[in-house]
Design an enzyme around this catalytic site. Structure first.
Site, mmCIF file in Angstrom:
data_model
loop_
_atom_site.group_PDB
_atom_site.id
_atom_site.type_symbol
_atom_site.label_atom_id
_atom_site.label_comp_id
_atom_site.label_asym_id
_atom_site.label_seq_id
_atom_site.Cartn_x
_atom_site.Cartn_y
_atom_site.Cartn_z
ATOM 1 C CB CYS A 146 -7.002 8.394 7.510
ATOM 2 S SG CYS A 146 -5.946 9.493 8.540
ATOM 3 C CG HIS A 199 -8.499 12.334 6.272
ATOM 4 N ND1 HIS A 199 -8.897 11.266 7.111
ATOM 5 C CD2 HIS A 199 -9.159 12.073 4.925
ATOM 6 C CE1 HIS A 199 -9.645 10.434 6.306
ATOM 7 N NE2 HIS A 199 -9.748 10.758 5.126
ATOM 8 C CG ASP A 244 -11.356 9.216 2.488
ATOM 9 O OD1 ASP A 244 -10.544 8.388 2.927
ATOM 10 O OD2 ASP A 244 -11.634 10.247 3.101
#
Lengths: 659, 302
Positions: A403, A447, A463
């Protein structure tokens, strides 16, 4: 079987208690401190069992000084939590060498309690609470052994110690509930009291979340109904990063003021119970619409306290899941577009191409996500190391990361293409526990994602990780890790194959359920025991009908309830303590019956003489009197102690009719 | 045979029982206090829990300490006589008429633990107090306390000082073995007495003190009761143990010699009498007679 003499048995039991008391601390203390304590115990035992001479005073003092020096060398101080407990363990081990009187041994047992309490400074979990009862039971057995030495068998000792503990528990509970709790601490805590807590750090660079990704430690729990939100929508934001130097992303100077929030759905109310993180951030769902008491809302909708969270913290939050935000003023826009001069030249080139081709900002973002999907990007928790210009290296050569890499690369691309963007750090996902209807979010769920600003809509969450590894978002970090353990790369399997690959065996299912129930019990434990403080006490007492009690009144209340409880115990113990044995009681009943017709037994009159007198006065009762007297005399003075005779006496006394 | 609590049985009631923490108990209190301060300082729920659990354990143990001695019944049993120089032993019976056993009950005699015993539920235990008896005469049972620090030694409970109407008769110390005096009356007394005693003449009810050698054991074994066989026949040889015959001027030494003679005569199964200044015990035999003679010696005052 080896028979062990009482003194040595007491010594062994004491060592066992000590080992049990130090066990919860074992992982926190230097190994050599434990070894010294164990050697002290072993040395003492050998001295006793082989009747060797005990080490002299000079040797003991030398060892003590050496041990203290060792602790000082290890920590650089003798004060504080860790050095203090290490010193205590070492000194207790050496103390074993000079136990002489019973008082020495008892003092050692008492110090075990201090050691045990030391473990509470590291964790106050439910298991430690249950374990404490076990250690106290062991200690009670040791004290019994040290005091008694003789008489009771092992089973009787165990039973007696358990009974005592059971009798002590209600009393302890009353004291626990009613003893007035203060707000704040007396002298403040030692500086290292909160070392070793894990949480999100305040900046991000490639690899910074890697340490968290392995951690099964719980970050927080959130009481949130399961159907309130899709798992893929569980974005818990903690902090917003605006600035970068090309490698690291940081929060930078705080931006004054507050962004406007236009809710497009009803706010969702929930409670978060945050584990101590030693960081001030308070994770909440995107986007918070209220600010819990004691917290502040930063410009990017990130909640924080002024002080780091060092105890479990529970707060009530409201979030709107669909929203729009306000306009962007020039200075904020400049910060959301800023990139260092020499950073990522190839990425900038790519972004400028998109800027030229695409009609608007949203289309540029879509193009970037398409790029991630189309090119051979992959999601891995073991990415290759990156060098001086991580974004370019990641985008054009390694193309493997998680991430952080995707968020950093995406925000860089957006800013280069003229789209205001920022990085958000937090947690994504969580495991829902049906036991208490709440989500458990682990550190491994940490994250990073991106937000871009779109005219008319405001900040929009994007995202990029989801474009590469939708499993990470839909199934969670744990699922990805389990897949990785089996060699399956995210994005490689269809949903059915994925479900098969992730299916738990029934044993694993049961284990998972058990773990979730245990977690639920642990939460309740923390709420009501470990975290029982002034506020909870006040609200609990209010439920019980005691409103606005001062500490003095509470102490009085505690004293009276404890006194009532003790009086009840004393009455019960001494009442049974005063009762006669059953044979005696039956005989007394017989005497009482005869006394009603005027045949009162004189104090000095024996049963035979009494029977003779009654027989002559009441010949009609003679057979019954003779039978009862015979049975009584043989039960009391003869060798007949059978139950049959006792039963016969009971029946005979019951059958005696006087008039 | 009396069943009621006799005059000589003493039951330890609440008023007669005191309790205080021991030094170990105070140390325990100190540790609990330290834990409490730590709990408050760290506002640590588990530390509070441990603190209160330990404090409650101590308080409950105090009740058990008290309970361990409360309503224990103590009686003095018959005190067997001893010879001077031996220890006078005072047997006591500790009766526990409750369903809870008592553990580690101590009898304390001038700050010394004289006896330590467990007493099971509904049962009786015997214990003994001992006192040196250097001189003949009476020795009274010493004052003593019943005490206990069961179960953890954190509290110590003790009864007020108890004493009973129990005395121990102390016979004079027997002199080293010597021959019996040969008085004119018993030129061949010893021999005669023994032969004469061999003729069985009948039996009578057993009385305490009768020589166990003359008990009709067959009858006892059959459960017919206790009888003492009586022997007679020939002219009984009589041995007079005379104060004058000792030939010792010192009173105590003389009594010691007489004591030895009495024991010796009884051992040989003779009929013997005792002549002391101002006191005469007619010849007879048996343990009762022996006791009577030795008692006279023990209490003799010129």
């Amino acid at each position: 079987m080896i028979t062990i003499e009482p003194q040595r048995r007491a010594l062994l039991l004491m060592f066992a208690t000590g080992a049990a008391a130090v066990a919860p601390l074992a992982a926190e203390l230097p190994w050599w401190a434990l070894v010294i304590a164990a050697l002290g115990a072993a040395w003492r035992y050998l001295c006793d069992s082989r009747s060797r001479r005990h080490p002299g005073r000079l040797l003991r003092w030398t060892l003590t000084l050496a041990a203290a020096a060792g602790v000082y060398g290890h920590y650089g101080t003798l004060f504080g939590r860790d050095p203090g407990l290490s010193l205590l363990v070492v000194l207790l081990g050496l103390k074993f060498l000079e136990l002489r009187t019973r008082r020495d041994s008892m003092l050692s047992v008492f110090l075990f309690f201090v050691l045990l309490a030391g473990a509470y400074l590291y964790t106050q979990a439910l298991w430690l609470g249950l374990y404490t009862v076990l250690v106290v039971l062991l200690a009670a057995l040791t004290m019994l052994e040290l005091t008694q030495g003789t008489g009771m068998t092992r089973a009787v000792r165990l039973r007696f110690a358990s009974v005592l503990l059971l009798q002590a528990l209600p009393l302890a509970l009353v004291a626990f509930v009613l003893f007035p709790r203060l707000q704040g601490s007396l002298w403040g805590l030692p500086r290292d009291a909160h070392a070793g807590l894990t949480g999100l750090s305040e900046d991000m660079q490639p690899g910074s979340l890697g340490a968290l990704s392995e951690s099964e430690e719980i970050a927080f729990r959130a009481a949130l109904p399961r159907d309130a939100i899709q798992p893929a929508g569980l974005y818990w934001r903690a902090l917003v990063l605006w600035d970068t130097d090309g490698k690291r992303w940081t929060r930078g100077e705080p931006i004054a003021g507050r962004d406007a929030l236009r809710p497009l759905s009803a706010p969702l109310a929930y409670t978060v119970m945050l584990e101590p993180s030693n960081k001030p951030w308070l994770p909440v769902l995107d986007l918070p619409s209220t600010v819990p008491a004691g917290a502040r809302l930063d410009f990017g909708f990130a909640l924080a306290r002024n002080l780091p969270v060092r105890e479990r913290l529970s707060y009530r939050a409201h979030s709107v899941l669909r929203y729009a935000t306000g306009e962007l003023d020039a200075s904020v826009r400049a910060r959301a577009l800023a990139l260092p001069q020499r950073m990522a030249p190839r990425a900038r080139e790519l972004a400028r191409a998109w800027q030229a081709q695409q009609p608007d900002d949203a289309a540029i973002a879509a193009a970037a996500l398409r790029h991630f999907r189309a090119e051979s990007f992959s999601y891995t928790l073991q990415p290759p190391l990156l060098g001086a210009d991580p974004v370019d290296e990641f985008l054009f050569s390694t193309r493997r990361g998680y991430c952080e890499h995707y968020a950093a690369a995406f925000v860089t691309l957006m800013r280069a293409a003229g789209v205001p963007a920022r990085v958000v750090l937090g947690y994504q996902g969580g495991e829902h526990s049906a036991a208490g209807d709440y989500y458990i979010v682990q550190q491994a769920d940490a994250h990073a994602w991106a937000e871009i600003w779109i005219a008319g809509n405001g900040w929009l969450r994007i995202d990029p990780t989801a474009a590469v590894a939708p499993e990470r978002i839909e199934l969670g970090a744990n699922a990805v890790r389990r897949l990785a353990e089996r060699g399956i790369v995210p994005g490689a399997l269809g949903s059915e194959a994925l479900a098969r690959a992730l299916a738990l065996t029934s044993a694993q299912q049961i284990l998972r359920q058990a773990r979730l129930y245990w977690d639920w019990a642990d939460v309740a434990w923390y709420r009501w025991v470990a975290g029982y403080d002034h506020d909870i006490q006040t609200s609990l007492l209010r439920v019980l009908g005691f409103i606005d009690m001062s500490a003095q009144v509470l102490v009085l209340l505690l004293a009276s309830v404890a006194a009532i409880l003790l009086a009840a115990y004393a009455w019960w113990l001494l009442k049974t303590g005063g009762s006669r044995d059953p044979i005696q009681a039956l005989y007394a009943r017989y005497c009482h019956k005869l006394a009603r017709i005027g045949l009162v037994r004189a104090p000095q009159e024996g049963p035979l003489a009494y029977a003779a007198r009654c027989r002559t006065r009441r010949p009609a009762l003679a057979p019954a009197i003779d039978q009862i007297t015979d049975l009584y005399v043989s039960l009391r003075y003869g060798c007949d102690t059978s139950d049959g005779a006792g039963q016969a006496l009971r029946a005979a006394v019951k059958a005696l009719r006087v008039s | 045979m009396t069943v009621a609590t006799g005059a000589n049985e003493f039951s330890i009631e609440r008023r007669q029982l005191y309790i205080l923490p021991t030094r170990i108990g105070l140390l325990f209190g100190l540790i609990v206090l330290v834990l409490l301060i730590a709990a408050i300082n760290y506002s640590n729920g588990l530390a509070y829990g441990l603190t209160f659990l330990l404090a409650a354990l101590a308080v409950v143990s105090m009740l058990h300490t008290h309970r361990n001695v409360y309503r224990l019944r103590i009686a003095a049993a018959a005190v067997p006589p001893v010879f001077a120089g031996q220890a006078a032993r005072f047997p006591l019976t500790l009766r526990n008429s409750t369903p809870l056993p008592r553990y580690g009950v101590r009898l304390e005699q001038s700050r010394q633990v004289a006896a330590r015993t467990d007493i099971a539920a509904h049962s009786t235990q015997s214990a003994e107090l001992a006192l040196p008896a250097p001189r003949r005469g009476y020795v009274s049972i010493p004052e003593f306390k019943v005490a206990s620090d069961f179960p953890f030694g954190l509290f110590y409970t003790w009864s007020r000082r108890l004493t009973f109407d129990a005395v121990c008769l102390v016979y004079p110390a027997p002199a080293p073995p010597t021959d019996l005096p040969a008085s004119a009356e018993t030129a061949s007394g010893a021999l005669q007495a023994r032969q004469a005693g061999d003729d069985f003449v009948g039996q009578r009810d057993y009385q305490p003190g009768d020589s166990l050698r003359h008990v009709n054991w067959k009858a006892v074994a059959r459960g017919q009761g206790w009888y003492t066989k009586q022997f007679g026949g020939g002219a009984a040889g009589r041995l007079w143990l005379d104060w004058e015959a000792t030939g010792v001027s010192d009173i105590e030494t003389g009594l010691s010699v007489l004591c030895r003679w009495v024991l010796e005569a009884e051992r040989q199964g003779l009929d013997y009498g005792l002549r002391l200044p101002g006191q005469v015990i007619q010849p007879a035999q048996g343990l009762v007679h022996q006791h009577e003679c030795l008692r006279a010696l023990a209490l003799f005052s010129p």
